[in-house]
Design a protein around this motif. Sequence first.
Motif, mmCIF file in Angstrom:
data_model
loop_
_atom_site.group_PDB
_atom_site.id
_atom_site.type_symbol
_atom_site.label_atom_id
_atom_site.label_comp_id
_atom_site.label_asym_id
_atom_site.label_seq_id
_atom_site.Cartn_x
_atom_site.Cartn_y
_atom_site.Cartn_z
ATOM 1 N N ASP A 1 42.005 17.072 59.774
ATOM 2 C CA ASP A 1 40.872 15.682 59.719
ATOM 3 C C ASP A 1 41.091 15.944 57.994
ATOM 4 O OD1 ASP A 1 40.189 15.633 62.079
ATOM 5 O OD2 ASP A 1 38.877 17.717 62.373
ATOM 6 N N GLU A 2 41.122 17.092 56.882
ATOM 7 C CA GLU A 2 41.124 16.630 55.934
ATOM 8 C C GLU A 2 42.518 16.083 54.886
ATOM 9 O OE1 GLU A 2 38.220 20.166 55.244
ATOM 10 O OE2 GLU A 2 40.485 20.630 54.674
ATOM 11 N N ARG B 1 43.716 22.245 62.802
ATOM 12 C CA ARG B 1 42.779 20.808 62.995
ATOM 13 C C ARG B 1 41.933 20.580 61.925
ATOM 14 N NH1 ARG B 1 43.421 16.527 65.357
ATOM 15 N NH2 ARG B 1 44.063 17.620 66.994
ATOM 16 N N THR B 2 40.795 21.392 61.211
ATOM 17 C CA THR B 2 40.417 20.993 59.657
ATOM 18 C C THR B 2 41.302 21.160 58.319
ATOM 19 O OG1 THR B 2 38.544 22.616 60.370
ATOM 20 C CG2 THR B 2 38.899 22.076 57.541
ATOM 21 N N ARG C 1 42.089 25.951 62.184
ATOM 22 C CA ARG C 1 42.177 25.704 60.401
ATOM 23 C C ARG C 1 43.250 24.770 60.689
ATOM 24 N NH1 ARG C 1 44.781 29.707 57.744
ATOM 25 N NH2 ARG C 1 45.589 31.054 59.915
#
Length: 283
Positions: A50-51, A46-47, A44
Amino acid sequence: MELLRLGPIGHEIPVVRDNDVYYDLRPLTTDITPEFFADDGIGRVRTALDEGSLVPLEGAEDLRIGAPVARPSAVVCVGMNYAAHAREAGAEPPAAPVVFFKMPSTIAGPYDALELPPYATKADWEVELGLVIGSRAFRVASAEDAYSHVAGYMLANDLSERRFQIEESGGQWSKGKNLPGFTPLGPWIRPAAEVDPGSLRLRSWVNGDVRQDSSTRDLIFDVGQIIYLLSQTMPFEPGDVILTGTPQGVAMSGKFPYLAADDVVEMEIESLGRHRQAVTVTQ
């Protein structure tokens, strides 16, 4: 990507450092706890990175660095896991992992002072590769499969009081392993996907003089074997910590004095950061 907990003891803030920027993780989690790992916390984070949905934490560089994991249900340790260390202790390399336990209450930050009671006359340092379990591991099918249960890796100091561990132990090593502050961890957890645990240089120093200098290539039981073998008889839960053993160069060898007031212990594992503990003796 590095997971940290920053701030005063008991009030740490969960943080991720990415490209030298510290981001506040409180929109995702209240802390880096067993629940965080059970809920795919690293994925979560890492996501969110990235976002671009995380906000930098102002003043992060000025905050105390705490242990990077909070409230693990267990700290499981492996002893005599480097052949040279076994020899310096006068023992043969073990045929199976030697296991002992540390209380989670022994966990400290990587730069917190080490306060010894006056009767701790044989306090010893141990640089170790530590790992955090990311998913429940019980009766793991193989050593290869065991790696899928690792969330990340960190630097650990498995401090020991050898008189209680060896001379007055009653046969139980844990008696000499559980004084307050005897498990400094951190400064960060690096995700397992970013670390090769089989080829890491470990070093320790006391007052600037080298004590230990080895590599995880010399482990008798590697990370996968440790988890595989131990999981046959004990279930590991998300957030649990495993310490994998220390190489040669400790005070118990007889080559160096034990820790005393005003000593400074430092240690390092490549890519996993550095510790510094200043020793005091309380009355």
